[in-house]
Design an enzyme around this catalytic site. Structure first.
Site, PDB file in Angstrom:
ATOM      1  N   LYS A   1       1.083  -1.007  -0.297  1.00  0.00           N
ATOM      2  CA  LYS A   1       0.007   0.234   0.234  1.00  0.00           C
ATOM      3  C   LYS A   1       1.051   1.469   0.078  1.00  0.00           C
ATOM      4  O   LYS A   1       2.033   1.137   0.727  1.00  0.00           O
ATOM      5  CB  LYS A   1      -0.714   0.120   1.648  1.00  0.00           C
ATOM      6  CG  LYS A   1      -1.564   0.751   1.232  1.00  0.00           C
ATOM      7  CD  LYS A   1      -2.929   0.366   2.915  1.00  0.00           C
ATOM      8  CE  LYS A   1      -4.370   1.574   2.589  1.00  0.00           C
ATOM      9  NZ  LYS A   1      -4.987   1.939   3.755  1.00  0.00           N
TER      10      LYS A   1
ATOM     11  N   SER B   1      -9.650   1.762   2.589  1.00  0.00           N
ATOM     12  CA  SER B   1      -8.722   2.588   1.932  1.00  0.00           C
ATOM     13  C   SER B   1      -7.225   1.857   1.634  1.00  0.00           C
ATOM     14  O   SER B   1      -6.636   2.033   0.253  1.00  0.00           O
ATOM     15  CB  SER B   1      -8.004   3.623   2.677  1.00  0.00           C
ATOM     16  OG  SER B   1      -7.342   2.965   4.138  1.00  0.00           O
TER      17      SER B   1
ATOM     18  N   SER C   1     -10.935  -0.549   6.622  1.00  0.00           N
ATOM     19  CA  SER C   1      -9.804  -0.147   5.439  1.00  0.00           C
ATOM     20  C   SER C   1      -9.458  -1.874   4.882  1.00  0.00           C
ATOM     21  O   SER C   1      -8.481  -1.605   4.318  1.00  0.00           O
ATOM     22  CB  SER C   1      -8.738   0.784   5.699  1.00  0.00           C
ATOM     23  OG  SER C   1      -9.595   2.107   5.714  1.00  0.00           O
TER      24      SER C   1
END
Length: 444
Positions: free
Chosen positions: A71, A140, A164
């Protein structure tokens, strides 16, 4: 639809490389080719190098040949880390985040940086859902969930402050694990809310997640947010030693869920009962229904501390959701924040005592979201079904189960007591074998 064939599992990669039937280079190149092929529509990656940067580890290394999506909130020394924000475009970290260094030491190859919403908050990136590109993959950790679901990589890193990891895993039809708070050191990971931020993983199966977490679990002296609870308990957990006792909430803590999501929960509970589990109707302590509100206070105040200076300095480079949460945090009284912090510890202890002693449960079986992934890419879905468990710092696992009326995945979430991750993962592996997910995928 850009859903691809599944990537080989971590176990399959490990066995093939050790047997000499597959090389590290072949495995990583296959993943890289898939990433490039799917990128135009899927948009899972915000950065892919021109050619794969292969970690040629010893074949016996525990993650040798395993390609990983990281990420874009997590520092990588050899790739840009821009936190999903124009304000940090082109930023090059000095060194890897602790978790990335740990992955590389274990032999893994960082394939590329996956899309995140800006600063892991609410401004979506370009990633689409692998099952239907007109729908969100969730957030996210959008790109990480999509990259695993599309069969590009068998492992991706995510973060969870509200929902997330769990929510995008459910929307994309993969396994998502948010371990207990502080299980994986967050050094080199941009905070959103230090009181709530967790590192987690996406995989295609629970066994792979267990293997990875055994490598990644650890503390670091430079972690600015060490665990506020005790160290991880070492109980190995064995769901087969006796019939597991699983609680099903009479009222979902996140609010109402749709009929298809309720049906998936009901059908799985029936299946688990038929296979020997004790399924118990449960009501969580009433005060836990306020957990999400307290979490919102922590996020607002702590995000204001992290991002307030940037908002003041360069407002044109920051999204409206970040400006709003910073303004909210600055307006909150210090007493409200202090109260929420105190309640976080008190409620975590209260939940653990209720779950393990009063209710006598191994885990709760709850909804990971209200239903299928919403249509459109401007909204990543409601985190209300995950935020309470994140606030408490307890471990959570989402498993894919079936498809809903729109042809998108529906999953379930298992929640355990704080620091009882091994026991929860053992139970999750037992439940996974009874979901029927592989049959559901094969029939599509």
């Amino acid at each position: 639809m850009n859903h691809s064939s599944p990537s080989p599992t971590i176990r399959e990669i490990r066995d093939a490389i050790r047997a000499g039937t597959r090389t590290i280079d072949q495995t990583v190149q296959q993943a890289f080719d898939a990433a490039q092929r799917l990128q135009p529509e899927l948009q899972a990656f915000v950065h892919l190098p021109a050619a794969p940067v292969i970690n040629r580890a010893a074949p016996h290394a525990p993650l040798a040949g395993v390609p990983v999506g990281v990420k874009d909130l997590i520092d990588t020394a050899d790739m840009p880390t821009a936190y999903g924000s124009p304000a940090y475009e082109g930023r090059r970290p000095d060194k890897d985040a602790w978790v990335v260094a740990r992955l590389r030491e274990a032999g893994a190859t960082v394939l590329g940086k996956t899309v995140t919403t800006e600063f892991a908050w609410r401004q979506p990136g370009a990633t689409t859902n692998p099952w239907n590109s007109n729908h969100t993959p969730g957030g996210s950790s959008s790109g990480s969930a999509a990259a695993v679901a599309a069969g590009i990589v068998p492992l991706a890193l995510g973060t969870q402050t509200f929902g997330s990891v769990i929510r995008p895993a459910a929307y994309c039809g993969v396994v998502g694990v948010k371990p207990s708070y502080g299980t994986i050191a967050r050094t080199g990971v941009l905070p959103l809310s230090g009181s709530l931020d967790h590192l987690g993983v996406f995989t295609t199966n629970v066994a792979d997640a267990v293997h990875v977490l055994s490598i990644l679990a650890g503390s670091d002296a430079d972690d600015p947010h060490p665990s506020h609870t005790g160290r991880q308990r070492k109980d190995p957990g064995d769901a087969a030693k006796r019939p597991p006792r699983i609680g099903v909430l009479r009222e979902q803590i996140g609010g109402a869920i749709d009929k298809a999501q309720q049906h998936v929960l009901n059908q799985l509970a029936l299946r688990l009962r038929a296979d020997g589990a004790e399924i118990v109707g449960a009501d969580v302590p009433a005060e836990l229904f306020n957990a999400a509100r307290h979490a919102s206070i922590l996020v607002a105040v702590e995000a204001a501390l992290v991002h307030g200076e940037l908002v003041d300095r360069s407002p044109d480079l920051v999204s409206a959701p970040i400006k709003a949460v910073v303004a909210e945090g600055r307006a909150l009284p210090a007493t409200e924040y202090a109260k929420a912090k105190a309640l976080q510890v008190q409620m975590a202890l209260r939940f653990d005592r209720w779950l393990t002693e009063e209710a006598g449960l191994d885990a709760l079986l709850v909804a990971p979201a209200s239903g299928e992934a919403p249509r459109g890419l401007d909204y990543t879905g409601d985190a209300a079904f995950c935020a309470p468990w994140t606030f408490l710092g307890v471990p959570a696992v989402t498993l894919p189960v079936n498809f809903g009326p729109a042809g998108l995945p529906l999953g379930v979430q298992l929640v355990g007591a704080g620091q009882h991750d091994a026991a929860l993962l053992s139970l999750a592996e037992w439940v996974e074998g009874r979901t029927g997910w592989n049959i559901a995928v094969a029939s599509r």
